[in-house]
Design a protein around this motif. Structure first.
Motif, short mmCIF file in Angstrom:
data_model
loop_
_atom_site.label_atom_id
_atom_site.label_comp_id
_atom_site.label_asym_id
_atom_site.label_seq_id
_atom_site.Cartn_x
_atom_site.Cartn_y
_atom_site.Cartn_z
N VAL A 298 -7.54 10.05 -4.56
CA VAL A 298 -8.50 9.76 -3.49
C VAL A 298 -7.96 10.28 -2.15
CG1 VAL A 298 -9.77 7.96 -2.28
CG2 VAL A 298 -9.37 7.76 -4.73
N THR A 299 -6.70 10.07 -1.91
CA THR A 299 -6.09 10.58 -0.68
C THR A 299 -6.16 12.10 -0.64
OG1 THR A 299 -4.60 8.67 -0.68
CG2 THR A 299 -4.00 10.52 0.75
N HIS A 300 -5.87 12.73 -1.76
CA HIS A 300 -5.94 14.19 -1.86
C HIS A 300 -7.35 14.68 -1.54
CE1 HIS A 300 -5.28 18.24 -3.46
NE2 HIS A 300 -6.35 18.08 -4.22
N LEU A 301 -8.36 13.99 -2.07
CA LEU A 301 -9.74 14.38 -1.81
C LEU A 301 -10.05 14.37 -0.32
CD1 LEU A 301 -12.73 14.83 -2.98
CD2 LEU A 301 -12.99 12.38 -2.55
N VAL A 302 -9.69 13.29 0.35
CA VAL A 302 -10.00 13.16 1.77
C VAL A 302 -9.30 14.25 2.58
CG1 VAL A 302 -9.75 11.67 3.80
CG2 VAL A 302 -10.49 10.69 1.62
N LYS A 303 -8.11 14.62 2.18
CA LYS A 303 -7.39 15.70 2.88
C LYS A 303 -8.10 17.04 2.74
CE LYS A 303 -2.69 13.80 2.51
NZ LYS A 303 -1.35 14.00 1.87
N GLN A 304 -8.76 17.24 1.58
CA GLN A 304 -9.36 18.53 1.29
C GLN A 304 -10.78 18.70 1.79
OE1 GLN A 304 -7.50 21.00 -0.21
NE2 GLN A 304 -5.86 19.49 0.03
N ILE A 305 -11.50 17.59 1.96
CA ILE A 305 -12.94 17.64 2.26
C ILE A 305 -13.19 17.43 3.75
CG2 ILE A 305 -15.18 16.61 1.77
CD1 ILE A 305 -13.89 18.16 -0.57
N SER A 306 -14.13 18.20 4.29
CA SER A 306 -14.44 18.07 5.72
C SER A 306 -15.12 16.75 6.02
CB SER A 306 -15.32 19.24 6.17
OG SER A 306 -16.58 19.19 5.52
N MET A 307 -14.99 16.30 7.23
CA MET A 307 -15.53 14.99 7.63
C MET A 307 -17.03 14.89 7.45
SD MET A 307 -13.43 12.62 8.66
CE MET A 307 -14.57 11.64 9.61
N ASP A 308 -17.74 16.00 7.58
CA ASP A 308 -19.20 15.93 7.49
C ASP A 308 -19.71 15.76 6.06
OD1 ASP A 308 -18.53 18.48 6.62
OD2 ASP A 308 -20.15 19.48 7.69
N LYS A 309 -18.78 15.66 5.08
CA LYS A 309 -19.18 15.47 3.69
C LYS A 309 -18.63 14.17 3.10
CE LYS A 309 -19.81 19.09 1.08
NZ LYS A 309 -19.67 20.35 0.29
N LEU A 310 -18.10 13.29 3.93
CA LEU A 310 -17.50 12.06 3.44
C LEU A 310 -18.40 10.85 3.72
CD1 LEU A 310 -13.77 12.53 4.55
CD2 LEU A 310 -14.72 12.80 2.25
N LEU A 311 -18.38 9.91 2.79
CA LEU A 311 -19.08 8.64 2.90
C LEU A 311 -18.14 7.52 2.48
CD1 LEU A 311 -22.35 9.70 1.01
CD2 LEU A 311 -22.16 9.39 3.49
N MET A 312 -18.46 6.29 2.87
CA MET A 312 -17.68 5.12 2.45
C MET A 312 -18.37 4.42 1.29
SD MET A 312 -17.08 3.54 6.23
CE MET A 312 -16.54 1.98 5.57
N GLU A 313 -17.57 3.78 0.43
CA GLU A 313 -18.15 2.94 -0.62
C GLU A 313 -17.17 1.83 -0.99
OE1 GLU A 313 -17.81 3.32 -4.86
OE2 GLU A 313 -17.65 5.49 -4.63
N SER A 314 -17.74 0.75 -1.57
CA SER A 314 -16.90 -0.32 -2.11
C SER A 314 -16.90 -0.31 -3.62
CB SER A 314 -17.39 -1.69 -1.62
OG SER A 314 -18.63 -2.02 -2.23
N ASP A 315 -18.03 0.08 -4.23
CA ASP A 315 -18.29 0.02 -5.67
C ASP A 315 -18.44 -1.43 -6.15
OD1 ASP A 315 -18.87 1.24 -8.07
OD2 ASP A 315 -16.80 1.34 -8.74
N GLY A 316 -18.49 -2.38 -5.22
CA GLY A 316 -18.67 -3.78 -5.59
C GLY A 316 -17.38 -4.58 -5.55
N ILE A 317 -17.51 -5.89 -5.62
CA ILE A 317 -16.37 -6.79 -5.46
C ILE A 317 -15.31 -6.59 -6.53
CG2 ILE A 317 -15.64 -9.22 -5.55
CD1 ILE A 317 -16.87 -8.44 -2.89
N GLU A 318 -15.71 -6.40 -7.77
CA GLU A 318 -14.72 -6.22 -8.84
C GLU A 318 -13.90 -4.96 -8.62
OE1 GLU A 318 -13.87 -8.40 -11.19
OE2 GLU A 318 -15.29 -9.70 -10.12
N ALA A 319 -14.54 -3.90 -8.15
CA ALA A 319 -13.82 -2.67 -7.85
C ALA A 319 -12.86 -2.85 -6.68
CB ALA A 319 -14.81 -1.55 -7.56
N VAL A 320 -13.30 -3.60 -5.66
CA VAL A 320 -12.44 -3.89 -4.52
C VAL A 320 -11.19 -4.65 -4.97
CG1 VAL A 320 -12.25 -5.25 -2.39
CG2 VAL A 320 -14.25 -3.79 -2.77
N LYS A 321 -11.39 -5.65 -5.83
CA LYS A 321 -10.25 -6.42 -6.36
C LYS A 321 -9.26 -5.50 -7.05
CE LYS A 321 -12.67 -10.79 -7.26
NZ LYS A 321 -13.16 -11.71 -8.33
N TRP A 322 -9.77 -4.59 -7.86
CA TRP A 322 -8.90 -3.65 -8.58
C TRP A 322 -8.17 -2.72 -7.62
CZ3 TRP A 322 -8.75 1.68 -8.85
CH2 TRP A 322 -7.92 2.21 -9.83
N ALA A 323 -8.90 -2.27 -6.58
CA ALA A 323 -8.36 -1.25 -5.69
C ALA A 323 -7.34 -1.77 -4.69
CB ALA A 323 -9.51 -0.56 -4.94
#
Length: 227
Positions: free
Chosen positions: A160-185
């Motif tokens: 995920v960190t690698h992705l953000v480094k490679q992609i321009s800001m105008d193509k990024l969005l935020m997400e949680s994927d839901g509470i269970e995903a947040v717990k895992w992450a």
């Protein structure tokens, strides 16, 4: 602030109302469709690869036609054992439908990045890659998709960190994927902390201020949902 891909919970719904967070709630069945209609939530609808079958596609077709966004859809050879031939057939039917109806698509790509890349090249559209977790094909995806959501595991997962480094800001969005995903992450169910951490991490990686990053990401989200 926004959450470009989440699975419904009462906690998320309450916090989004409290903090004026816009989002795209994932719908995978008729019960979830009825819920988003009742709550008047903006949503996407799709046959998830974990649930892929031709019967499921046919039963979901009326809901897919009503949805403003198709997704999350795709293929997965890591977290499920549904026959990949069936996954591919159901996925491609949804890609064809989304293109015909001119609806954006949210993609699930786990373990099937190469195959999905080949398929979406056949059906040009507005694509959102959800929580991309692969070190490969980032450049190739960047050439054909419109947005990438930042998984809440940024800073924890190298991909995920690698992705953000490679992609321009105008193509990024935020997400949680839901509470269970947040717990895992992040080893916590703190929804707001997960979203704020994404902004903080992007700001650090892109050498911009927190407020600048939040503004750009929200602008990207507004452009997506206006499609």
């Amino acid at each position: 602030m926004h959450d470009a891909h989440y699975h419904y919970s009462k906690e998320i719904n309450a916090l989004q109302n409290e903090y004026d967070i816009s989002g795209i709630c994932n719908v995978a069945n008729e019960k979830e469709f009825e819920l988003v209609q009742q709550k008047q939530l903006f949503y996407s609808c799709g046959v998830h690869p974990w649930n892929a079958s031709l019967d499921t596609f046919e039963s979901m077709l009326p809901l897919l036609k009503k949805a403003p966004i198709i997704g999350e859809i795709g293929m997965d050879s890591v977290w499920c054992d549904v026959d990949l031939k069936i996954q591919k057939e159901v996925f491609e039917k949804q890609l064809q439908l989304a293109q015909a109806l001119n609806k954006p698509v949210i993609l699930h790509t786990k373990g099937q990045e190469k195959t999905i890349l080949e398929l979406i090249r056949k059906y040009p559209n507005t694509y959102v890659v959800h929580w991309y977790g692969c070190m490969d094909y980032v450049k190739e995806y960047d050439e054909v998709v419109s947005y990438f959501t930042i998984g809440p595991s940024i800073g924890k997962e190298e991909e995920v960190t690698h992705l953000v480094k490679q992609i321009s800001m105008d193509k990024l969005l935020m997400e949680s994927d839901g509470i269970e995903a947040v717990k895992w992450a992040i080893d916590s169910d703190d929804y707001m902390a997960a979203l704020k951490n994404e902004i903080t991490m992007v700001a650090s990686l892109k050498n911009q201020s927190y407020s600048e990053v939040e503004s750009i990401l929200d602008h990207n989200f507004s452009k997506l949902i206006k499609k």
